[in-house]
Design a protein around this motif. Structure first.
Motif, PDB file in Angstrom:
ATOM      1  N   THR A  84       5.009   8.065   1.267  1.00  0.00           N
ATOM      2  CA  THR A  84       5.016   6.907   2.151  1.00  0.00           C
ATOM      3  C   THR A  84       4.586   5.681   1.358  1.00  0.00           C
ATOM      4  N   THR A  85       5.331   4.590   1.488  1.00  0.00           N
ATOM      5  CA  THR A  85       4.981   3.344   0.834  1.00  0.00           C
ATOM      6  C   THR A  85       4.699   2.291   1.901  1.00  0.00           C
ATOM      7  N   LEU A  86       3.573   1.616   1.791  1.00  0.00           N
ATOM      8  CA  LEU A  86       3.147   0.596   2.753  1.00  0.00           C
ATOM      9  C   LEU A  86       3.449  -0.787   2.207  1.00  0.00           C
ATOM     10  N   LEU A  87       4.071  -1.617   3.062  1.00  0.00           N
ATOM     11  CA  LEU A  87       4.499  -2.949   2.642  1.00  0.00           C
ATOM     12  C   LEU A  87       4.130  -3.976   3.701  1.00  0.00           C
ATOM     13  N   SER A  88       3.972  -5.202   3.266  1.00  0.00           N
ATOM     14  CA  SER A  88       3.751  -6.296   4.199  1.00  0.00           C
ATOM     15  C   SER A  88       5.072  -6.707   4.823  1.00  0.00           C
ATOM     16  N   LEU A  89       5.088  -6.815   6.141  1.00  0.00           N
ATOM     17  CA  LEU A  89       6.299  -7.235   6.830  1.00  0.00           C
ATOM     18  C   LEU A  89       6.642  -8.689   6.510  1.00  0.00           C
ATOM     19  N   ARG A  90       5.641  -9.477   6.167  1.00  0.00           N
ATOM     20  CA  ARG A  90       5.872 -10.898   5.894  1.00  0.00           C
ATOM     21  C   ARG A  90       6.501 -11.158   4.530  1.00  0.00           C
ATOM     22  N   ASP A  91       5.933 -10.528   3.484  1.00  0.00           N
ATOM     23  CA  ASP A  91       6.388 -10.893   2.140  1.00  0.00           C
ATOM     24  C   ASP A  91       6.753  -9.700   1.264  1.00  0.00           C
ATOM     25  N   GLY A  92       6.663  -8.481   1.795  1.00  0.00           N
ATOM     26  CA  GLY A  92       7.053  -7.306   1.018  1.00  0.00           C
ATOM     27  C   GLY A  92       6.033  -6.842   0.017  1.00  0.00           C
ATOM     28  N   ALA A  93       4.845  -7.448   0.013  1.00  0.00           N
ATOM     29  CA  ALA A  93       3.816  -7.032  -0.935  1.00  0.00           C
ATOM     30  C   ALA A  93       3.460  -5.568  -0.722  1.00  0.00           C
ATOM     31  N   ARG A  94       3.305  -4.861  -1.834  1.00  0.00           N
ATOM     32  CA  ARG A  94       2.969  -3.446  -1.757  1.00  0.00           C
ATOM     33  C   ARG A  94       1.495  -3.293  -1.400  1.00  0.00           C
ATOM     34  N   LEU A  95       1.211  -2.564  -0.341  1.00  0.00           N
ATOM     35  CA  LEU A  95      -0.152  -2.385   0.148  1.00  0.00           C
ATOM     36  C   LEU A  95      -0.732  -1.039  -0.245  1.00  0.00           C
ATOM     37  N   GLY A  96       0.114  -0.080  -0.487  1.00  0.00           N
ATOM     38  CA  GLY A  96      -0.383   1.245  -0.830  1.00  0.00           C
ATOM     39  C   GLY A  96       0.749   2.243  -0.900  1.00  0.00           C
ATOM     40  N   HIS A  97       0.443   3.401  -1.439  1.00  0.00           N
ATOM     41  CA  HIS A  97       1.444   4.458  -1.571  1.00  0.00           C
ATOM     42  C   HIS A  97       0.741   5.799  -1.474  1.00  0.00           C
ATOM     43  N   THR A  98       1.302   6.693  -0.707  1.00  0.00           N
ATOM     44  CA  THR A  98       0.746   8.039  -0.607  1.00  0.00           C
ATOM     45  C   THR A  98       1.831   9.066  -0.922  1.00  0.00           C
ATOM     46  N   ALA A  99       1.417  10.134  -1.560  1.00  0.00           N
ATOM     47  CA  ALA A  99       2.295  11.275  -1.808  1.00  0.00           C
ATOM     48  C   ALA A  99       1.542  12.508  -1.341  1.00  0.00           C
ATOM     49  N   TRP A 100       2.098  13.215  -0.387  1.00  0.00           N
ATOM     50  CA  TRP A 100       1.391  14.337   0.224  1.00  0.00           C
ATOM     51  C   TRP A 100       1.067  15.398  -0.837  1.00  0.00           C
ATOM     52  N   HIS A 101      -0.168  15.832  -0.830  1.00  0.00           N
ATOM     53  CA  HIS A 101      -0.632  16.833  -1.781  1.00  0.00           C
ATOM     54  C   HIS A 101       0.207  18.104  -1.691  1.00  0.00           C
ATOM     55  N   ARG A 102       0.621  18.610  -2.833  1.00  0.00           N
ATOM     56  CA  ARG A 102       1.326  19.902  -2.829  1.00  0.00           C
ATOM     57  C   ARG A 102       0.441  20.995  -2.233  1.00  0.00           C
ATOM     58  N   ASP A 103      -0.847  20.937  -2.550  1.00  0.00           N
ATOM     59  CA  ASP A 103      -1.762  21.939  -2.004  1.00  0.00           C
ATOM     60  C   ASP A 103      -1.845  21.845  -0.489  1.00  0.00           C
TER      61      ASP A 103
END
Length: 465
Positions: A84-103
């Motif tokens: 999942t990648t989090l972005l600002s709706l206003r300017d597209g700035a990257r707010l965060g990124h998660t990758a679900w743990h394989r474990d």
């Protein structure tokens, strides 16, 4: 799994299921597999109902589908999602990124998928028919009532049908609910509308601004009481889009349904909002979308009517935010628990205890899921920084995952270091839930105990729970 594996051990009931949406189809699968005689009544003329485009299949739902023999079909039709990648709706700035743990995915025992609503419907319909369920289409229901010896369903045609059990699976505007709770549930408009549609992936690939979006897994644009979510479905042939947007607060002139299409440009009032270019470029090709207002509905105290012959499942029983992570999974879990409990029915007098067990098991679970989804929505609709902080707090991530605006560096930077012990337990509680195991655990702890007590009390006579 043998479709009729429980039939020889079950006292068969005649069951009428009202509604052939996800909840009704899943109920037909579960009860027919348990050996009951199931007939589904649906107002629409075909099993393919207007729907919300994409559906999320978290591990707790994937597990039930696998148990029903649908794992290969799911893998063939759905698209897996691990980021999942989090972005600002206003300017597209990257707010965060998660990758679900394989474990984490290994621990929960299933993967996270995205699927087209029609494909999930088709899978469940085919499975229900194979299990022996019968379907009657173009059969709108006018009323449902319980009774001392049977429940009845009155069709719009005037025909009356009777059954040992009626399952109301007819959604948030349920007619069957009146047999359980005569007073209408209180409703309050939230001020948000949810729009849903799909875009052919070929159109997105042809648009230069959208190519980076396709690498983002499950991007979420968020902020200022608006949010946009997208993800690939149908093995990357289509792209599902869900939009949460402020509405004018006016009450609808008719109940909202996913069958009603609206032009997205007019619905979202683009002229009033500055959108990040890639988000706007992704939304515009959608054209017409379905719209449902998010209505906050009071929770029902009872899901079983006084006669113990009418029961509610899915959104007929519990509120759900449209297009949430667990709208479909909660409905299918309802069906799986009900089917597993009624597989143990070997004489009619057991039915009331099993139905109340279903209510007890499912009310607590669906309440937890509902408040979890409200929390997720609140974060997504809030200021972007609040969304980032929420996602980092819950970060079930692998450090350094790549995002929509760049590659991870392995440091865990904006993904967090992973969940704490308490947060890991919370995630496992949601994704690791096994509906059938929950029902079987109740049976071992309480159902068998009641049977043993009854046998002792009657000197070995018949069981009376």
């Amino acid at each position: 799994m043998d479709l009729q594996s429980n039939a020889a051990h079950t006292h068969p009931l005649d069951v009428l299921v009202v509604g052939a949406g996800i909840a009704g189809l899943a109920t037909a699968c579960a009860l027919a597999t348990a050996g009951h005689r199931v007939r589904v009544l649906e107002a629409a003329p075909t099993p393919r109902q207007p729907a919300a485009g994409g559906v999320k299949v978290p591990p707790n739902l994937a597990r039930v589908l696998t148990l029903w023999g649908l794992a290969d079909d799911l893998a063939r039709r759905a698209s897996p999602c691990r980021t999942t990648t989090l972005l600002s709706l206003r300017d597209g700035a990257r707010l965060g990124h998660t990758a679900w743990h394989r474990d984490l995915l290994k621990e929960t025992g299933a993967s996270f998928y995205m699927i087209h609503h029609e494909d999930l419907q088709d899978m469940l319909y085919t499975r229900a028919v194979a299990a022996g369920a019968r379907f009657t289409f173009s059969a709108p229901v006018r009323a449902v009532a319980g009774g001392p010896t049977a429940a009845t369903v009155t069709l719009a045609s005037g025909e009356t049908l009777s059954a040992d059990l009626v399952v109301g699976a007819d959604g948030p505007h349920s007619l069957a609910r009146a047999a359980v709770e005569p007073q209408p549930a209180e409703e309050r408009l939230s001020g948000l509308s949810v729009f849903s549609g799909t875009v052919p992936m070929r159109e997105m690939r042809a648009h230069p601004a959208l190519r980076s979006v396709l690498d983002a897994g499950w991007p979420v644009w968020c902020g200022d009481q608006r949010a946009v979510v997208g993800y690939p479905i149908r093995h990357d042939d289509e792209y599902a889009v869900h939009v949460w947007w402020e509405d004018d607060g006016a009450a609808p002139d008719a109940p909202d349904t996913w069958a009603r299409a609206v032009p997205i440009q007019a619905a979202l009032r683009y002229a009033d909002v500055a959108l990040e270019p890639r988000c706007a470029a992704r939304l515009l090709p959608v054209g017409h979308v379905s719209r449902v207002r998010f209505t906050d509905r009071a929770r029902l105290e009872n899901w079983v009517d006084p006669s113990r012959r009418v029961i509610l499942v899915g959104e007929a029983a519990h509120p759900s935010m449209p297009c949430s992570n667990h709208t479909a999974s909660a409905a299918v879990e309802d069906a799986a628990v009900l089917g597993a409990l009624l597989a143990h029915l070997h004489e009619p007098d057991q039915a009331p205890a099993l139905l109340w067990a279903y209510q007890d098991l499912r009310q607590a679970r669906t309440r937890m899921l509902h408040f979890l989804e409200l929390g997720n929505a609140s974060a997504a609709l809030s200021a972007p920084r609040a969304m980032r902080d929420t996602m980092v707090r819950l970060a079930a991530v692998e450090p350094g995952g790549a995002g929509i605006n760049g590659a991870g560096d392995g440091s865990g930077g904006d993904g967090g270091a992973g969940p704490s012990e308490d947060e890991w337990a919370e995630i496992e509680e949601v994704w690791g839930y096994d509906a059938v195991d929950a029902a079987e655990e109740w049976w071992v702890q309480w159902g068998m105990l009641r049977e043993r007590s009854a046998v002792i009390g009657t000197g070995g006579g018949s069981v009376r729970p």
